[in-house]
Design a protein around this motif. Structure first.
Motif, PDB file in Angstrom:
ATOM      1  N   GLY A  79      26.816 -36.425  29.683  1.00  0.00           N
ATOM      2  CA  GLY A  79      26.317 -35.705  30.841  1.00  0.00           C
ATOM      3  C   GLY A  79      26.085 -34.241  30.526  1.00  0.00           C
ATOM      4  N   PRO A  80      25.702 -33.446  31.531  1.00  0.00           N
ATOM      5  CA  PRO A  80      25.359 -32.034  31.305  1.00  0.00           C
ATOM      6  C   PRO A  80      26.520 -31.237  30.717  1.00  0.00           C
ATOM      7  N   VAL A  81      26.207 -30.442  29.708  1.00  0.00           N
ATOM      8  CA  VAL A  81      27.199 -29.586  29.062  1.00  0.00           C
ATOM      9  C   VAL A  81      27.362 -28.307  29.881  1.00  0.00           C
ATOM     10  N   THR A  82      28.599 -28.010  30.272  1.00  0.00           N
ATOM     11  CA  THR A  82      28.851 -26.772  31.033  1.00  0.00           C
ATOM     12  C   THR A  82      29.785 -25.817  30.302  1.00  0.00           C
ATOM     13  N   VAL A  83      30.339 -26.258  29.160  1.00  0.00           N
ATOM     14  CA  VAL A  83      31.157 -25.377  28.317  1.00  0.00           C
ATOM     15  C   VAL A  83      30.684 -25.535  26.877  1.00  0.00           C
ATOM     16  N   TRP A  84      30.374 -24.409  26.246  1.00  0.00           N
ATOM     17  CA  TRP A  84      29.909 -24.438  24.854  1.00  0.00           C
ATOM     18  C   TRP A  84      30.719 -23.417  24.064  1.00  0.00           C
ATOM     19  N   VAL A  85      31.421 -23.873  23.032  1.00  0.00           N
ATOM     20  CA  VAL A  85      32.234 -22.984  22.192  1.00  0.00           C
ATOM     21  C   VAL A  85      31.576 -22.865  20.823  1.00  0.00           C
ATOM     22  N   ASN A  86      31.049 -21.689  20.540  1.00  0.00           N
ATOM     23  CA  ASN A  86      30.462 -21.402  19.235  1.00  0.00           C
ATOM     24  C   ASN A  86      31.578 -21.031  18.264  1.00  0.00           C
ATOM     25  N   ASN A  87      31.988 -22.008  17.467  1.00  0.00           N
ATOM     26  CA  ASN A  87      33.094 -21.775  16.538  1.00  0.00           C
ATOM     27  C   ASN A  87      32.664 -21.842  15.078  1.00  0.00           C
ATOM     28  N   ALA A  88      31.611 -22.579  14.766  1.00  0.00           N
ATOM     29  CA  ALA A  88      31.209 -22.780  13.372  1.00  0.00           C
ATOM     30  C   ALA A  88      30.995 -21.443  12.666  1.00  0.00           C
ATOM     31  N   GLY A  89      31.534 -21.327  11.463  1.00  0.00           N
ATOM     32  CA  GLY A  89      31.359 -20.093  10.708  1.00  0.00           C
ATOM     33  C   GLY A  89      31.879 -20.259   9.290  1.00  0.00           C
TER      34      GLY A  89
END
Length: 273
Positions: A79-89
């Motif tokens: 379903g729709p994404v409402t939390v996005w955590v940019n962690n890749a690095g």
């Protein structure tokens, strides 16, 4: 900024197959979120998904097409994404004049362009869906630069500035952006380094717990551990001689220059990503 309840939310963590990303996926799941992880290491991500009972798919954050394809798959399944955590690095360290140009470019592509790709793809869908939350995992290096990490610090300074500007632009459209800035964390990113007594590594679970707190409380920024918050915020105001003396005092003057052989496996992996 208002916080949100995480139970039932669809939450994405990039770079979720190991380290801080894996710990964050677990913490979000424990908070009741429906979690999906993306990682360039598709096999490890798939194994993690089976272990945790979550969704996983291949994701190269440096490639906008990969980000869009990943998002479409997650939304089709959860379903729709409402939390996005940019962690890749990734974290190349050592004397900057000796660093490979291709690795420098890869660090910028993953750490900066990757954050932008993920945040913008998620934000477009969040705006259309009525709102959402984005958390960018930067680093205390995005406030306090040190010898041996010029490229990494530069990329994390960019993440801090991008997040602040994006939040200012999208706040009225229901999308809020926060930044978490960890210090030394016990993951493979610090392999081969010898932190001093004032830079003792923290567990990735502590960073993950902070991500959850930031979401629940609607915080703008959070340094982990919190005791470094004031000093890191004031760092840019210190005259150069004072900053140099402080770096020596806490062991930041050589820790990223004097790198041991046990870092070679990590360096090979990020060079071949």
């Amino acid at each position: 900024m208002r916080g949100i309840e995480l139970a039932g939310r669809v939450a994405v963590v990039t770079g979720g197959a190991r380290g801080i990303g894996l710990a964050t996926a677990r913490a979000l799941q424990a908070a009741g979120a429906r979690v999906a992880i993306g990682d360039v290491d598709a096999d490890r991500a798939a194994a993690t998904a089976v272990d945790l009972g979550i969704v996983a798919a291949h994701l190269d954050v440096a490639d906008p097409a990969s980000v869009d394809a990943f998002l479409e798959e997650v939304q089709a399944r959860l379903g729709p994404v409402t939390v996005w955590v940019n962690n890749a690095g990734i974290m190349p360290i050592g004397p900057v004049l000796d660093q490979d140009a291709a690795l420098i470019r890869r660090a910028v592509d993953v750490n900066v362009v990757g954050v932008m790709n993920g945040a913008l793809a998620a934000a477009r869908r969040m705006v259309a869906g009525g709102g959402g939350r984005i958390v960018n995992v930067a680093s205390i290096a995005g406030r306090m630069p040190a010898p041996g990490m010029a490229v990494y610090s530069g990329s994390k300074f960019a993440v801090v500035g991008f997040g602040e500007a994006l939040d200012a632009e999208l706040a009225d459209r229901g999308v809020r952006v926060s930044t978490v800035l960890p210090s030394f964390t016990s993951t493979e990113l610090i392999a081969g380094t010898t932190p001093g007594p004032f830079t003792r590594p923290i567990p990735p679970e502590q960073v993950a717990a902070t991500v959850v707190t930031v979401l629940r409380r609607g915080r703008r920024q959070a340094v982990v551990p919190g005791r470094l918050s004031a000093g890191s915020a004031l760092w840019q105001l210190f005259p150069r001689p004072v900053a140099r003396a402080l770096r020596r005092g806490v062991g930041l003057d050589r820790v990223f220059l004097d790198v041991g052989a046990d870092r070679q496996a990590y360096d090979r992996r990020i060079a071949g990503s």
